[in-house]
Design a protein around this motif. Structure first.
Motif, PDB file in Angstrom:
ATOM      1  N   GLY A   1      -4.658  17.536  -4.351  1.00  0.00           N
ATOM      2  CA  GLY A   1      -3.247  18.142  -3.186  1.00  0.00           C
ATOM      3  C   GLY A   1      -4.737  17.781  -1.371  1.00  0.00           C
ATOM      4  N   GLY A   2      -4.948  16.148  -1.642  1.00  0.00           N
ATOM      5  CA  GLY A   2      -4.987  15.885  -0.454  1.00  0.00           C
ATOM      6  C   GLY A   2      -4.306  14.358  -0.471  1.00  0.00           C
ATOM      7  N   GLU A   3      -4.257  13.343   0.713  1.00  0.00           N
ATOM      8  CA  GLU A   3      -3.479  12.601   0.536  1.00  0.00           C
ATOM      9  C   GLU A   3      -4.293  11.257   1.303  1.00  0.00           C
ATOM     10  N   ARG A   4      -3.639  10.308  -0.244  1.00  0.00           N
ATOM     11  CA  ARG A   4      -4.704   8.991  -0.030  1.00  0.00           C
ATOM     12  C   ARG A   4      -3.908   7.535   0.308  1.00  0.00           C
TER      13      ARG A   4
ATOM     14  N   VAL B   1       0.257  -1.251  -0.016  1.00  0.00           N
ATOM     15  CA  VAL B   1      -0.072   0.087  -0.029  1.00  0.00           C
ATOM     16  C   VAL B   1       0.970   1.477  -0.008  1.00  0.00           C
ATOM     17  N   GLU B   2       1.070   2.433  -0.798  1.00  0.00           N
ATOM     18  CA  GLU B   2       1.157   3.452  -0.822  1.00  0.00           C
ATOM     19  C   GLU B   2       0.144   4.675  -0.676  1.00  0.00           C
ATOM     20  N   THR B   3       1.333   5.747  -0.285  1.00  0.00           N
ATOM     21  CA  THR B   3       0.335   6.903  -0.305  1.00  0.00           C
ATOM     22  C   THR B   3       0.768   7.724  -1.019  1.00  0.00           C
ATOM     23  N   TYR B   4       0.071   8.425  -1.798  1.00  0.00           N
ATOM     24  CA  TYR B   4       0.235   9.680  -2.218  1.00  0.00           C
ATOM     25  C   TYR B   4      -0.612  10.877  -3.109  1.00  0.00           C
ATOM     26  N   THR B   5      -0.431  11.667  -3.402  1.00  0.00           N
ATOM     27  CA  THR B   5      -1.623  13.754  -2.939  1.00  0.00           C
ATOM     28  C   THR B   5      -2.105  12.875  -4.596  1.00  0.00           C
TER      29      THR B   5
END
Length: 803
Positions: free
Chosen positions: A184-187, A176-180
């Motif tokens: 501009g929200g973090e998902r 699982v990775e975090t992206y913008t």
């Protein structure tokens, strides 16, 4: 029909094989059903109907041809065409294999529900897996169960509609990775290591007395790439086909043996494959007709049939949050408004849990979502029950004792709007025992919907002799009155007929006809002659200790010993029939099957018995065999330990076909006895409260052994090898378990069970009185139609407007 047979076979109809006749008839029915499906789907779409989506690991459909011909009102045309070609229509129907898509009561209930959903016109999809080999074919060799693959798809399935356009990717593993996002929200985003493709195959379930149908959509797995061409080119053919094998394994067998780590991993993968493909399908269909997913719960009811589809909770959250970008609160609100869950067991060991480590490896994003859901739930618990950290620990989705595991039943409960049991007693015990903590926190979430069975298959089709009698007495579809096939409450009109000597005579004649047919089948398959006039005492269920086939067998041994003691006495002739499968890894259940065969060999071969007692085990129990057994039974064995059987549906099928029930005060037996009159049941043994009190008092099973010479003699005979002379020690451990633990209280109920059997003997000796009670049993079964059950779901749980 005759033209179609010739076109499909390239031969004259009278020279065409029975298999071709079967397939051609199925294709003819399927063409008509496809037209009805298109009309049903178009109508539902035009009026924006809310649909039911029923997720189940099992759909025990049985043969489809007889049902389809009856629903389409083509059975007369089919028989005429076959007979004109010199073909026996009955033999054509026998050529259809049972669809191996289920095992027992859970799957048969789901099949009954599809029949009723179609008949009542409820917009609906069933979702399941397209198993290649089902559970297994049961073979008996030397009295022991052997499991073989059930290759029911070997010659294809003439009923299914392949839907290659309906393909969805299902992921496993990865990270699982975090992206913008663009705003501009973090998902968070899941990157699976493996993608399996799910392709739909539709089986159309016809309604009766209506043009509407329901759909059983089954998923077939295939790899994202058919082979690894680079591996193939270098000659590593095993590696080249590894992905194909891994995907296809998902569809091989229902309930892979979970005694191994590999079996548990496969079962988890199967369950996720089912829910992921199904949810993607229903969301795609919703978006075709709606602008967004904020209205999902208004248009879709998603039902979890037991905990096998519980992974629908985190998968629906993932799809709504990660893929379609709903907020956490909005996604959870949709889940809690759309999802509902049926619990089918009070056995704590039967409630699924999955190791955290396994979920982390195979479904890492889903584990994150479960953790977040759990945190929100526990915050809710702490707010409403401050300071009760023991309650917090008990109701956590994660069991922290020993190996950390996620509890699937609580996961289903906290994300659903409604949770139901399947009989009044079961639903009561559910909130008093296994889910007491959750009922304390969310009491309005729990309810009851008592099971039912479809009278179309389980009376009209399985029992033509009785159906003809009901038609004559109640009026068929052409009488201008509601037909009992779709209005089963009309059976109540039989109650005064129970006092009619002529009706009782006709009822006994229909039963004897069915018993003669079963006796012929037993003679053909097992070589054992059976007296159709004997009392047919039948127990047909999966083999499990709590269902107490062993208690039944103890009575058989006691009866055998009594006959040997007094061979000149006038004994009521009795044929005791067992059928059922034991799970492949369930050693004790398989040992019980072997003991049944060992006792049968001795009893059936003893000249002193002289046919007054027969013991039969019919192998490979399934829907088609059940359709022979229910109509022929005189006595229905429903003898589970009180408080352990959630409901039962076999008990309903037996009574609907005129069998009397010997049983404990358990499951739906209670509601059936209340509908028929308890005095017309052979109720015995401890009730659920008595079971609890007996255990609380320190149950000592050996005391019953010491105090009852009859019980002691039975157990000693088994333990000393009377029925296994070649291996005298074979059953000593089994008897030892009864004497030391007797988990399911067989010995406590033994004496009362024998007394109830004696009452059954006494009534059977008075055929006219027996027929009167049988008629009253049938008359009381009107509320046990699956049509009533589905109406209850529609009103109480799914909340379908205007249905």
């Amino acid at each position: 029909m005759l033209d179609r047979v010739e076109r499909e076979s390239g031969r004259a109809p009278d020279q065409t094989s029975l298999e071709v006749w079967m397939r051609t008839t199925a294709h003819a029915c399927r063409a008509e059903l496809a037209q009805r499906l298109n009309h049903t789907m178009r109508t539902d779409r035009q009026r924006g109907a809310k649909r039911v989506h029923y997720l189940s690991m099992e759909f025990l459909m049985g043969r489809a041809l007889t049902n389809a011909l009856a629903a389409l009102e083509l059975d007369g045309s089919f028989r005429e065409a076959a007979e004109r070609a010199g073909v026996d229509p009955g033999e054509v129907l026998e050529r259809e294999p049972d669809a191996a898509l289920g095992n027992g009561g859970l799957g048969r209930l789901a099949a009954c529900f599809l029949d009723s959903l179609a008949t009542l016109g409820v917009p609906s999809f069933g979702y399941g897996l397209r198993y290649a080999y089902g559970m297994f074919d049961q073979r008996i060799r030397g009295g022991q169960q052997l499991e073989e693959p059930c290759d029911w798809l070997r010659d294809g399935n003439p009923w299914e509609l392949h839907r290659p356009e309906l393909r969805f990717g299902v992921g496993f593993g990865g990270h699982v990775e975090t992206y913008t996002d663009d705003e501009g929200g973090e998902r968070r985003r899941w990157r699976p290591a493996q993608i399996v493709r799910a392709t739909a195959y539709d089986f159309i379930v016809p309604g009766h007395g209506t043009e509407r149908v329901a759909v059983l959509r089954q998923w077939q797995a295939s790899p994202d790439q058919p082979i690894d061409f680079a591996a193939f080119s270098r000659g590593d053919y095993q590696a080249a086909g590894a992905a194909k094998l891994a995907a296809e394994t998902l569809n091989w067998v229902l309930y892979p043996d979970d005694s191994t780590d590999a079996g548990r991993r496969l079962r988890l993968r199967q369950e996720f494959f089912l829910v992921s493909a199904s949810l993607q399908d229903l969301i795609a269909r919703h978006l075709e007709d709606n602008t967004g997913l904020s209205s999902l719960a208004e248009r879709a009811a998603i039902h979890l049939n037991d905990t096998h589809p519980a992974l629908a909770v985190p998968e629906l959250l993932r799809l709504l949050i990660d893929v379609h970008h709903l907020s956490w609160d909005a996604a959870l609100a949709q889940c809690r408004a759309a999802l509902s869950y049926t619990n089918h067991t009070l056995l704590p060991e039967a409630l699924e849990t999955w190791p955290v480590a396994m979920l982390e490896e195979l479904l890492p994003r889903h584990l994150e979502l479960i953790y977040e859901l759990n945190a929100r739930w526990l915050d809710h618990v702490r707010r409403h029950f401050p300071g009760d950290e023991e309650l917090v620990a008990r109701t956590s989705l994660v069991d922290e004792g020993g190996q950390r595991r996620v509890r699937m039943a609580p996961l289903s409960i906290i994300a659903s709007k409604r949770v139901n049991g399947v009989s009044k007693l079961h639903s009561q015990l559910m909130v008093e025992t296994i889910f007491a903590d959750y009922a304390k926190i969310v009491p309005t979430r729990f309810c009851n919907v008592t099971n039912g069975v479809t009278p179309r298959r389980w009376l009209a089709q399985a029992n033509p002799a009785l159906a003809a009698l009901l038609d004559a007495r109640l009026g068929g579809a052409g009488s201008g009155e509601p037909d009992w096939r779709t209005h089963l409450d009309r059976l109540a009109e039989l109650e005064p007929l129970a006092e009619d000597p002529e009706f009782r005579r006709e009822l006994l004649a229909a039963k004897l006809h069915n018993k003669a047919l079963l006796a012929k089948l037993i003679r053909r398959n097992l070589g054992l002659p059976i007296d159709p006039s004997s009392l047919f005492d039948v127990q047909i269920k999966r083999i499990h200790e709590y269902k107490r086939q062993l208690l039944n067998l103890l009575h058989v041994v006691a009866r055998y010993q009594a006959i040997c003691d007094e061979p000149e006495k006038s004994w009521v002739p009795r044929t005791v029939i067992f059928a059922g499968k034991a799970a492949s890894a369930y050693v004790t259940a398989k040992q019980i099957i072997r003991l049944i065969h060992d006792v049968a060999r001795v009893v059936n071969g003893d000249p002193r018995v002289h046919g007054r007692l027969r013991l039969v085990f019919l192998p490979n129990y399934g829907v088609s065999l059940a359709e022979r057994l229910f109509p022929a039974a005189d006595l229905s064995e429903q003898i589970s330990t009180a408080g352990k059987e959630a409901s039962g549906t076999g008990n309903m099928k037996f009574a609907l076909n005129g069998a009397l029930t010997i049983g404990t005060w358990d499951g739906a037996n209670i509601e059936m006895a209340e509908a028929v009159g308890r005095e017309h049941f052979f109720i015995f043994g401890l009730d659920a409260e008595g079971v609890r009190a007996t255990r609380a008092a320190g149950y000592a099973p050996r005391e019953h052994y010491e105090q009852s010479p009859t019980l002691r003699r039975v157990l000693d005979a088994i333990a000393e090898g009377v029925f296994s002379p070649g291996e005298p020690e074979r059953y000593r451990g089994l008897v030892g378990q009864l004497l030391e633990r007797d988990t399911y209280l067989l010995l406590a109920d033994f004496a009362d069970y024998l007394a109830a059997q004696a009452k059954a003997d006494a009534l059977f000796e008075r055929p006219d009185d027996w027929a009167r009670v049988a008629a009253l049993n049938i008359a009381g079964m009107g509320s046990f139609s699956s049509d009533r059950t589905i109406r209850d779901y529609v009103e109480t749980i799914w909340e379908l407007p205007g249905e």
